[in-house]
Design an enzyme around this catalytic site. Structure first.
Site, short mmCIF file in Angstrom:
data_model
loop_
_atom_site.label_atom_id
_atom_site.label_comp_id
_atom_site.label_asym_id
_atom_site.label_seq_id
_atom_site.Cartn_x
_atom_site.Cartn_y
_atom_site.Cartn_z
N HIS A 1 0.80 -1.22 0.00
CA HIS A 1 0.00 0.00 0.00
C HIS A 1 0.83 1.27 0.00
O HIS A 1 0.43 2.29 -0.56
CB HIS A 1 -1.01 -0.03 1.14
CG HIS A 1 -2.17 -0.89 0.81
ND1 HIS A 1 -2.38 -2.12 1.38
CD2 HIS A 1 -3.15 -0.74 -0.11
CE1 HIS A 1 -3.44 -2.67 0.84
NE2 HIS A 1 -3.93 -1.86 -0.06
N CYS B 1 -9.23 -2.77 -11.50
CA CYS B 1 -8.64 -1.57 -10.91
C CYS B 1 -7.37 -1.85 -10.12
O CYS B 1 -6.92 -1.05 -9.33
CB CYS B 1 -9.66 -0.88 -10.01
SG CYS B 1 -10.28 -1.93 -8.69
#
Ligand code: PEP
Ligand code: MG
Length: 756
Positions: free
Chosen positions: A367, A681
């Site tokens: 992340h 995505c």
């Protein structure tokens, strides 16, 4: 004391006197070697200093041929001295000349000496040179002698670091190690080129005060600092703070183990009592020893723990030196260098000043890398030893295109990069010109290009990139940068601003995807999770804590009054979970209608396909939802059982493997058959080559980081879908290769499809 006339404390005091004398640097160094030799009853004492060109140059000697000073030189790794520098650990040999690494330097006059004790000259974890004593007799130097020499090496490290030796070197232009340019290789995690200055995420503490005035007082200071350290480690473990940063449970155990290790404390106390060091210097001394011992370990687990031990040592030094863990003041062009960090920590920095990020760990789908891409911060990961090699304030260049990092770059490299930045700007300009051109393939198939977003500052990217809308709005980012749970009103305000900014273009919100490595410090969890990525996260948490999910849904419904709301749920593993989430939405719709709120013009609900189990419930899923969106980052990590945040396996498997492409093709085909849109995505949508493969397996809608829209559109406009599909389906069916990447690259080349 056995083996020495006066012991280390006397030696240290003598050295302090020498340091204070108003003499030249060379005279001082000459006096130092004489003093050490006399104190240790050694016939030889020599200092080698590491130069910028990786050569260890003899800077002073007592006992060997003085004519060789500034002439004799060894490469790092060459001979015993070179080996000590390369491995940063001492060598204690009764007969050096029979050691396999011994290398004879003509004219130095070492022939007569058999016993050899050499220690690295270290400062803040970096090797600056080597200090050696030698004797004629074959003897094993005592532990006290090893310690005395290591302590002395710290004094010499100070001299080298002060820069006063630089002008003495045989190759003046080369400078000493401190200014050494370095070329480091890692893995490109976020595109872009960043030029700036090093900011260490966890600043290193440099000990300058070495010699204790009052050893008793130093012992008391050390005891107090250790007590504080233990408290803070216990506290950290209790709050699970370390785990929040995506670290493994091992780290917690290692921290506690080191903090309570009696041997560690005893060695530091001994360094104060026996050598007369300050508490800080004793901590650093023992760190060097422990490092050296751990580096000799063949057990990879123990070697891995070295980092944790270093972290703990720095914490202890900060305790002693009273430095609070304040974030450093950022220069205008900051390049953050860290071992690793969580996405939230990156968001804590002033992003207007951060030009680049260098991590020793990190993988493309971790992340922190995703946030770095969202913020347009050039990032390179898996750069070994970056934290040790970089010094705060060093000039540095991060090349997020090739994965190279240039530390203290020479002028020609800087010029080359300035040119590269100009080139990239021109290329960017070319992509900008594509902004208003349609995203249509050569054979007329429309491909919807969307952007991933998560915060307000992403909005301008929508216009700049010319994207068709926002394909993934990661709502958790607002929660991650907040210090307390954002209230419903605050959530509603953000969503409504995003919809305003999108001005009618579709925005697909994703409900909170927290858990895993995205932990909110203010959301307490009672249980430690061994595998948080497969734990209580995303929709699982939302369904178990419906108040959180319902609040968010209400905020979204209100923000969408009179316009379309598109909402999808992350980490759905079973159709039933989606159905339960949809029921919550319907309940909120009824509630708001009952209270007279204007409803959205339409509500479209979807599920993210991120868990492989869902692949076997696709028909039912696609009947239940309005749309699906593939989270390929997670789907890939779970299909291949390969942790997306773990750099060691980051490129072991490829998203372009036939099996993964088959899975994606099934999703796209089932969605098409049911007349529902399937978007993808994950990160693979943002690279022209992988995006081309997505089109080839049937996707007509992909969502990516805004900077990728230009390059991907250039690819789209030059590809022929019918031919690509035929080519790819044949390859997928027949190939058993681990990846189709080379085949697809060849296809792009042969068909003039631009990939960058
Ligand atoms: C994914 O998993 O591919 C995805 C888009 O979600 P995230 O990266 O936020 O987990
Ligand atoms: Mg995901």
């Amino acid at each position: 004391m056995r083996g020495s006339l006066f012991g280390p404390r006397v030696l240290l005091r003598r050295l302090r006197e020498v340091m204070a004398e108003p003499i030249s640097a060379q005279e001082r160094l000459d006096k130092i070697v004489v003093t050490i030799a006399a104190n240790m009853v050694a016939e030889v004492c020599s200092v080698y200093v590491l130069r910028a060109d990786n050569v260890l140059e003899l800077f002073a000697t007592e006992g060997l041929n003085r004519e060789s000073v500034h002439k004799a030189a060894l490469m790092v790794g060459q001979g015993l001295v070179g080996q000590i520098a390369a491995e940063a650990q001492l060598l204690n040999l009764p007969d050096a000349q029979v050691h396999p690494a011994f290398s004879y330097i003509p004219g130095l006059g070492e022939e007569a000496y058999h016993s050899f004790l050499g220690v690295p000259i270290l400062r803040a974890g970096r090797t600056l040179g080597v200090l050696v004593v030698q004797n004629r007799a074959r003897k094993h130097y005592s532990e006290e002698e090893e310690e005395a020499l290591q302590t002395t090496a710290m004094v010499i490290a100070e001299m080298i670091a002060s820069g006063e030796l630089a002008s003495l070197s045989a190759t003046e232009s080369a400078g000493l190690d401190l200014a050494r340019p370095m070329h480091l290789e890692g893995v490109a995690l976020s595109d872009g080129v960043g030029l700036g200055y090093v900011v260490l995420h966890e600043p290193r503490v440099v000990v300058t005060d070495l010699i204790a005035e009052d050893p008793e007082a130093e012992i008391r200071r050390l005891e107090q600092a250790i007590a504080n350290l233990r408290l803070s480690v216990d506290d950290m473990i209790e709050r699970g703070e370390v785990a929040h940063h995506g670290e493994h449970r091992d780290v917690l155990e290692a921290y506690r183990m080191f903090a309570y290790d009696r041997g560690w404390v005893r060695r530091m106390e001994e360094a104060i009592v026996r050598s007369g060091l300050t508490a800080e210097a004793a901590v650093e001394r023992v760190q060097s020893d422990t490092r050296a011992r751990m580096m000799r370990q063949t057990d990879p687990y123990l070697r891995e723990r070295l980092h944790d031990f270093d972290d703990l040592t720095f914490r202890l030094l900060r305790e002693l030196m009273g430095k609070a863990d304040k974030p450093p003041e950022l220069p205008r062009d900051a390049i953050i260098v860290a071992r690793n960090m969580g996405a939230a920590e990156l968001l804590d920095y002033d992003r207007t000043k951060v030009r680049g990020l260098v991590l020793e760990e990190g993988a493309a789908t971790s992340h922190v890398a995703i946030v770095a891409r969202a913020l347009n911060i050039a990032t390179v990961g898996q750069v070994q030893n970056a934290v040790t090699l970089a010094e705060s304030g060093d000039a540095i260049i991060v090349d997020g295109e090739t994965g190279l990092v240039h530390l203290r770059p020479p002028a020609d490299v800087e010029h080359a990069y300035a040119e590269k930045v100009r080139f990239r700007a021109r290329r960017q300009e070319r992509f900008r010109r594509l902004r208003n051109k349609p995203s249509v393939t050569r054979d007329g198939v429309e491909i919807s290009l969307l952007v991933n977003a998560g915060l307000l500052f992403d909005l301008p990217h929508l216009d700049e990139s010319g994207a068709d809308g926002i394909g993934l709005f990661r709502t958790e980012l607002q929660f991650m940068i907040a210090s307390a749970f954002p209230r419903m009103g605050e959530q509603q305000q953000l969503y409504s601003k995003i919809l305003d900014g999108a001005a009618g273009r579709p925005v697909t919100f994703r409900s909170l995807d927290i858990g895993g490595d995205k932990v909110l410090p203010y959301l307490s969890r009672s249980v430690h999770e061994e595998n948080p990525a497969m734990g209580w996260r995303a929709i699982r948490l939302g369904l178990d804590r419906p108040v959180i999910l319902r609040t968010q849904i209400r905020a979204l419904l209100k923000a969408s009054a009179g316009r379309e709301l598109r909402l999808m749920f992350p980490m759905v593993s079973q159709v039933a979970e989606y159905t339960a989430a949809r029921a919550l939405v319907e309940r909120e719709q009824r509630f708001l209608a009952g209270h007279g709120y204007e409803p959205p013009s339409t509500v479209r609900l979807g599920a993210m396909v991120e868990v492989p189990a869902l692949l076997f419930e696709l028909d039912a899923l696609l009947e239940a939802v309005d749309f699906v969106s593939v989270g390929s980052n997670d789907l890939f990590q779970f299909m291949f059982a390969a942790d997306r945040g773990n750099g060691m396996i980051g490129d072991r498997f490829d998203v372009l493997s036939p099996s993964f492409l088959k899975a994606l093709r099934t999703i796209a085909a089932t969605a098409a058959a049911k007349g529902k849109t399937a978007t993808l995505c994950g990160e693979m949508a943002g690279k022209p080559l992988t995006a081309m493969a997505l089109i080839g397996v049937g996707f007509r809608s992909i969502s990516m980081t805004p900077a990728s829209v230009g390059p991907v559109k250039a690819m789209v406009r030059s590809v022929d879908v019918a031919a690509l599909e035929a080519f790819l389906s044949e390859a997928i069916e027949t190939s058993t290769a681990p990846t189709l990447r080379p085949v697809l690259e060849e296809y792009a080349l042969a068909n003039d499809v631009p990939l960058s």
